[in-house]
Write an enzyme that holds these catalytic residues in place. Structure first.
Site, PDB file in Angstrom:
ATOM      1  N   HIS A 120     -16.484 -65.417  54.820  1.00  0.00           N
ATOM      2  CA  HIS A 120     -15.596 -64.559  53.351  1.00  0.00           C
ATOM      3  C   HIS A 120     -16.838 -64.175  52.770  1.00  0.00           C
ATOM      4  O   HIS A 120     -18.153 -65.104  52.025  1.00  0.00           O
ATOM      5  CB  HIS A 120     -14.910 -65.519  52.767  1.00  0.00           C
ATOM      6  N   TYR A 134      -8.625 -66.913  46.450  1.00  0.00           N
ATOM      7  CA  TYR A 134      -8.266 -66.559  45.345  1.00  0.00           C
ATOM      8  C   TYR A 134      -7.123 -67.034  44.385  1.00  0.00           C
ATOM      9  O   TYR A 134      -6.599 -67.482  45.499  1.00  0.00           O
ATOM     10  CB  TYR A 134      -6.931 -64.976  46.833  1.00  0.00           C
TER      11      TYR A 134
HETATM   12  P1  NAD Z   1      -6.863 -52.441  47.408  1.00  0.00           P
HETATM   13  O1  NAD Z   1      -7.694 -51.131  47.439  1.00  0.00           O
HETATM   14  O2  NAD Z   1      -6.216 -52.475  48.099  1.00  0.00           O
HETATM   15  O3  NAD Z   1      -6.391 -52.501  45.906  1.00  0.00           O
HETATM   16  C1  NAD Z   1      -4.816 -53.332  45.234  1.00  0.00           C
HETATM   17  C2  NAD Z   1      -4.556 -52.927  44.058  1.00  0.00           C
HETATM   18  O4  NAD Z   1      -3.816 -51.936  43.407  1.00  0.00           O
HETATM   19  C3  NAD Z   1      -3.877 -53.991  43.552  1.00  0.00           C
HETATM   20  O5  NAD Z   1      -4.418 -54.147  42.142  1.00  0.00           O
HETATM   21  C4  NAD Z   1      -2.591 -53.979  43.580  1.00  0.00           C
HETATM   22  O6  NAD Z   1      -1.509 -54.162  42.667  1.00  0.00           O
HETATM   23  C5  NAD Z   1      -1.900 -52.053  43.434  1.00  0.00           C
HETATM   24  N1  NAD Z   1      -1.281 -51.213  44.426  1.00  0.00           N
HETATM   25  C6  NAD Z   1      -0.840 -51.446  45.386  1.00  0.00           C
HETATM   26  N2  NAD Z   1      -0.278 -50.850  45.897  1.00  0.00           N
HETATM   27  C7  NAD Z   1       0.638 -50.142  44.618  1.00  0.00           C
HETATM   28  C8  NAD Z   1       0.783 -48.939  44.581  1.00  0.00           C
HETATM   29  N3  NAD Z   1       1.794 -47.809  45.474  1.00  0.00           N
HETATM   30  N4  NAD Z   1       1.054 -48.255  43.315  1.00  0.00           N
HETATM   31  C9  NAD Z   1       0.686 -48.961  42.253  1.00  0.00           C
HETATM   32  N5  NAD Z   1       0.035 -49.920  42.681  1.00  0.00           N
HETATM   33  C10 NAD Z   1      -0.342 -50.602  43.864  1.00  0.00           C
HETATM   34  O7  NAD Z   1      -7.739 -53.828  46.866  1.00  0.00           O
HETATM   35  P2  NAD Z   1      -7.550 -55.043  47.181  1.00  0.00           P
HETATM   36  O8  NAD Z   1      -6.356 -55.745  46.813  1.00  0.00           O
HETATM   37  O9  NAD Z   1      -8.841 -55.691  46.790  1.00  0.00           O
HETATM   38  O10 NAD Z   1      -7.846 -55.228  48.700  1.00  0.00           O
HETATM   39  C11 NAD Z   1      -6.712 -55.457  49.855  1.00  0.00           C
HETATM   40  C12 NAD Z   1      -6.778 -56.656  50.000  1.00  0.00           C
HETATM   41  O11 NAD Z   1      -8.069 -56.462  51.347  1.00  0.00           O
HETATM   42  C13 NAD Z   1      -7.375 -57.893  49.187  1.00  0.00           C
HETATM   43  O12 NAD Z   1      -5.900 -58.580  48.649  1.00  0.00           O
HETATM   44  C14 NAD Z   1      -7.708 -58.886  50.469  1.00  0.00           C
HETATM   45  O13 NAD Z   1      -6.082 -59.720  51.738  1.00  0.00           O
HETATM   46  C15 NAD Z   1      -8.363 -57.938  51.575  1.00  0.00           C
HETATM   47  N6  NAD Z   1      -9.662 -57.687  50.970  1.00  0.00           N
HETATM   48  C16 NAD Z   1     -10.955 -58.608  51.572  1.00  0.00           C
HETATM   49  C17 NAD Z   1     -12.133 -58.558  50.990  1.00  0.00           C
HETATM   50  C18 NAD Z   1     -13.234 -59.860  51.491  1.00  0.00           C
HETATM   51  O14 NAD Z   1     -13.213 -60.216  52.644  1.00  0.00           O
HETATM   52  N7  NAD Z   1     -14.333 -59.619  51.154  1.00  0.00           N
HETATM   53  C19 NAD Z   1     -12.143 -57.801  50.100  1.00  0.00           C
HETATM   54  C20 NAD Z   1     -11.188 -56.926  49.096  1.00  0.00           C
HETATM   55  C21 NAD Z   1     -10.067 -56.537  50.166  1.00  0.00           C
END
Ligand code: NAD
Length: 321
Positions: A126, A60
């Site tokens: 990952h 990230y």
């Molecule tokens: P998400 O579905 O959580 O969406 C996040 C997006 O929505 C961000 O752009 C954020 O700014 C926005 N957001 C969050 N709260 C909001 C609100 N209240 N109002 C408006 N916008 C809002 O997707 P993500 O960030 O990709 O996934 C969450 C976390 O999960 C990642 O940060 C990561 O830590 C983990 N993750 C891991 C993997 C993996 O291991 N392969 C894959 C995806 C995500």
């Protein structure tokens, strides 16, 4: 309602680990692209409101997320045991994928240094569908077990998109080897296929973390990034669902997050958060869910809009031999 400062998030047990993680976890991938002061304030507010679980990766922001999270956690000035940190190995911005034993051993030391920590709570492989799953079983997981014995990580996990990777690997390692899995984009309003896997994971004693309840931005007003991998039909259906909520004066992010909190076998739902206001909104969504429940009417309408694309996903990973 009650004041934000009084809100305390529910803690849920994570499989057999003995860890108790907040029902909403902090996805730190956006910390790769925010100013340091904002990152610190966002993490501080999350912790203050009861979020004790933080997820990052060297991938990230090309290591920036880990560094920011490390600074922000240090700035909390609380005992190390008050928060739970997960990071990952095997995926890097510059190098791509490398799940060799040698690389993951180096990786954990680099992560610990960037995070300014003596140990990790969880170390995930990952996005394993981009490596050889047989190498994950025979080489990567044994290397992680050694790191666990050495005290560098307390628990071991695997992450990725296709749900079939979890059963493939879990069926081939001794029980208790893999403590947790992290699935993403499979337990939200548009795709809830993770639910089918929960009985299997429970039988195996594996803890379940579900990430991206907003489908990586598909269920937000600002919309996903240009590079979002979803097929066009899914993107446009989500756009229509978002527009519908907006017309009704409802927050789609609130509805989507509340939906993802509906099954307690999922210990924590990881949301990516990049500002104090997003943290506050998301924590408020949880508190409101406990009090009022979900807005069933709007949920039904959104589900109807998304019905034609329900459980539609996209390909991820390499062909396994
Ligand atoms: P998400 O579905 O959580 O969406 C996040 C997006 O929505 C961000 O752009 C954020 O700014 C926005 N957001 C969050 N709260 C909001 C609100 N209240 N109002 C408006 N916008 C809002 O997707 P993500 O960030 O990709 O996934 C969450 C976390 O999960 C990642 O940060 C990561 O830590 C983990 N993750 C891991 C993997 C993996 O291991 N392969 C894959 C995806 C995500």
């Amino acid at each position: 309602g009650c004041s934000m400062a009084m809100a305390k998030l529910e803690l849920r047990p994570l499989g057999n680990t003995g860890l108790k993680v907040s029902s909403v976890g902090f996805g730190a991938s956006p910390l790769g692209s925010v100013a340091e002061d904002d990152a610190i304030a966002t993490v501080r507010q999350a912790f203050r409101l009861g979020i004790n679980f933080f997820d990052t990766s060297p991938y990230y922001g090309g290591t920036v997320s880990e560094k920011m999270l490390g600074k922000a956690l240090k700035a909390l000035h609380v005992p190390r045991s008050d928060y739970i940190v997960a990071t990952k190995c095997g995926r890097y911005k510059e190098e791509g994928f490398n799940f060799s034993a040698e690389r993951v051993r180096k990786s954990v030391d680099q992560s610990l240094e960037r995070l300014q920590l003596d140990y990790l709570d969880i170390l995930h492989c990952h996005d394993i569908e981009f490596g050889s799953l047989d190498q994950i079983v025979s080489e990567t997981i044994p290397a992680l077990q050694k790191l666990k014995q050495e005290g560098k990580t307390r628990f071991i996990g695997i992450t990725g998109l296709p749900l079939s990777i979890f059963t493939y690997v879990l069926d081939r390692v001794p029980p208790g080897t893999i403590d947790v899995i992290l699935s993403y984009c499979h337990y939200g309003i548009n795709d809830s296929t993770l639910l089918d896997l929960l009985p299997y994971l429970k039988r195996k004693g594996v803890g379940v973390i579900s990430a991206a309840p907003l489908s990586m931005g598909l269920l937000t007003e600002q919309g996903p990034s240009e590079r979002h991998p979803a097929p066009h039909e899914l993107k446009s259906a989500c756009k229509a669902a978002v527009a519908h909520c907006k017309t009704k004066g409802k927050k789609v992010t609130k509805l989507a997050l509340q939906y993802s909190l509906g099954n307690k076998e999922v210990s924590s739902v990881l949301v990516g958060m990049s500002s104090v206001s997003q943290v506050e909104e998301n924590v408020e969504a949880v508190t409101e869910l406990e009090g009022l429940g979900i807005d069933e009417e709007t949920l039904c309408e959104v589900e109807a809009i998304l019905e034609p694309v329900k459980n539609l996903t996209w390909p991820s990973g390499i062909e396994q031999k």
